[in-house]
Design an enzyme around this catalytic site. Sequence first.
Site, short mmCIF file in Angstrom:
data_model
loop_
_atom_site.label_atom_id
_atom_site.label_comp_id
_atom_site.label_asym_id
_atom_site.label_seq_id
_atom_site.Cartn_x
_atom_site.Cartn_y
_atom_site.Cartn_z
N CYS A 115 44.75 39.75 42.04
CA CYS A 115 44.20 38.69 41.56
C CYS A 115 43.14 39.24 40.53
O CYS A 115 42.23 39.93 40.84
CB CYS A 115 43.34 37.97 42.52
SG CYS A 115 42.53 36.79 42.13
N CYS A 118 39.43 37.06 40.16
CA CYS A 118 38.55 37.36 41.18
C CYS A 118 39.31 38.09 42.50
O CYS A 118 39.44 39.17 41.90
CB CYS A 118 38.22 35.71 42.14
SG CYS A 118 39.58 34.47 42.31
#
Lengths: 216, 216, 221, 221
Positions: A115, A118
Amino acid sequence: MPEFDAEKVAEIHQHLHSHLPSESALRVKALETLLVDKGLVNPQTIDAWIEAYTEEIGPKRGARVVAKAWCDAAYKKRLLQDAPAAIDELGFLGKATAHLTVVENTDRVHNLVVCTLCSCYPFSILGIAPAWYKAAAYRSRAVRDPRGVLAEFGAAIGDDVEVRVWDSTAELRYLVLPQRPAGSEDMTEEQLAGLVSRNSMIGTDRVLGAASKGRD
Amino acid sequence: MPEFDAEKVAEIHQHLHSHLPSESALRVKALETLLVDKGLVNPQTIDAWIEAYTEEIGPKRGARVVAKAWCDAAYKKRLLQDAPAAIDELGFLGKATAHLTVVENTDRVHNLVVCTLCSCYPFSILGIAPAWYKAAAYRSRAVRDPRGVLAEFGAAIGDDVEVRVWDSTAELRYLVLPQRPAGSEDMTEEQLAGLVSRNSMIGTDRVLGAASKGRD
Amino acid sequence: MDGIHDLGGKQGYGPIEVDDEGTPFHHDWEGREWGIAQCARTPGITIDWWRHCRELIMPEDYLGRPYFDSWAQTDFATYIEAGWITLDEIAAGKSLVDNTDFDNPVTAMTLTQVLQEDHDHAVRFDAEIDAPPAFSVASPVLTSSHGSSGHTRLPQYARGRRGTVNAYNGAHVFPDLSARGKEIHQHCYNVCFAAVDLWPEVENSSDKVYLDLWESYLALA
Amino acid sequence: MDGIHDLGGKQGYGPIEVDDEGTPFHHDWEGREWGIAQCARTPGITIDWWRHCRELIMPEDYLGRPYFDSWAQTDFATYIEAGWITLDEIAAGKSLVDNTDFDNPVTAMTLTQVLQEDHDHAVRFDAEIDAPPAFSVASPVLTSSHGSSGHTRLPQYARGRRGTVNAYNGAHVFPDLSARGKEIHQHCYNVCFAAVDLWPEVENSSDKVYLDLWESYLALA
């Protein structure tokens, strides 16, 4: 109610930068103390959440899903078609898995999950993400240099294998279905689950086997 | 001779991150001590460079260039056409000014100089750059929100004024020629030079005048 | 926003610390923060607003402080912004208002209750919408070259790039507006990018990057 | 490289500390480092290699440490990489080799000599080359959407963007190769970009950004 005022939040962060203690433990202590004093949080509920994600919810759940898919072709098909429903059959649906997609490794394909914006992670089947998954080095490099990243994890990927990187997007998250290890034909589903490493379900581990160190 | 090995340098930086003292003064002291011990640097030469950029080379040079351009139309023309030659007339050519371009403010145009990729600055006419010029806040915002930046410096720019931001590129650097203040018709070139602020030559100051606090 | 959080493809972050003890929490305070984040969310908060508040942490802190520390800081910021707690209360270390909830503090949850809540918290973010999807599987698409000054899920590395629709995800809450408190659904697609189209140093590779992108980030290529 | 140094247009860096005492150096060590950087450059170094070495500083240090501290770190790194000094010598705090220059240390320079050297150091980086420039003033150009995994002077915010040639600068040393030790000249242009073409939040503005770009970063639009 939030006012959704980004400028105000930026100023709050600057204020906190200067006024909170620098030690992380003290910062969190300050937060809990205040919330408890205001009656907004019960410390025993925090204890329960810690216990839940230490004892109950973690990569052993994902490993059971993987082992079942290896042993049960119909389950595997359901898992690849509608992962949330398939993991709910085992009771593992939960936080951040309602839009889970399972991506399958083959002789010609290796999948890797990251990811970049984040640190999205399928909590209810893998638990708390490892530190490296949340660190800038992994988040920056996994999309750009996945083979270099895999090499650092000790996973060599042949030139004939296509690497597919899945960059998770908030509510849409991914789980890798690793390949069943060679020579595991006679093992039970439970024994197989013991071979599935957490990293293999993120994709930073590829070849599982009897020699695999199992869940890390 | 350098090997131009970026990977090696990245590793050196990681090593230095862990092994150098954290205090800046101690780090620089360690560097000077070692270079002097190896006979690669003479500390008196360091003293001379500090003196040169404290006493001799600084924004007062730029201010003299600007004041001369205000008083001498032919000089201004040369300055705008070939700034290095024009500043060499005053003996101010030097470090980082061989490819200088001078950009002129008018009633309709305001110029602002930044270096987003490093902190390029025309040393031999403005001296050492102010701290804010080298900081991430200015470098990131000057190209994207120049009017917001100018407002923080107290310079309001009318809607009828076009803002031109000059993002310096290594050897190509910029100097702003601010507008001559109103009511300065009777002032001498030397008096005028006293009105030219350093910030006005970077572009974070616009309106000069008798009330101007002069070089900052 | 073009913030420090947008790390995909950025260079200079060094080797990965691959060793991990496998324990979920390495310090007590990490567990405490995890627990706080699970049970203390301000009413009306959206996942995208919480994320945006984390993105707004000062870059030096974002890189330099531990992960769960950044969660704590995000919680602080969202609570303060929503008026749940105040900076004065943080300084004082205690409540400074006559809190009506104080006589009725939240009750303790057991492990069983927490596990049930985790299961119930499998939140879906999709919904049916009237407008038909603009693209279908295998559509060639071009991503927007512009970002957004606010929250967005189109990372810098995938802007102004050509890709192919790999799957249709349904209509999902649009993050850019959800971060401003408006929950509006928009068609969302899984888009496949060839590594050679993303990175200057990649040649002769069949590797791919897959990214979930909302319709307004995309145009037909 | 897509490094932490590429700050143009990045968000989240907060307000500018506009107050500055106007003194060139705020601490003694800043002046010492300035002086060191002026008189100790490894033979064969190029301005672009030095810059690239600064860009390679760990992001946390790049943001968190003072400016001249990052110069010192860059000097350390370039000296070590070139074999001028060693990590062992840094640890020991003294020379560990029988340095042939040691008996003949560099002589002290006076203020007058230093001022003369500053004047003589107005280095030009341009040269005549045979190839004619591909673009002329007012040519519409499109910048490359790809960056470079090494040093480059095409910042992220100006990639894949349309602009107009404002001026021809002559043929200048090409930074991307100079950072690898190869000094090759290439036509260089000052290119004007409309702010509305760079930033998503800008509307109805006549503001401009000007950037000096080398020919291989550009195509005719």
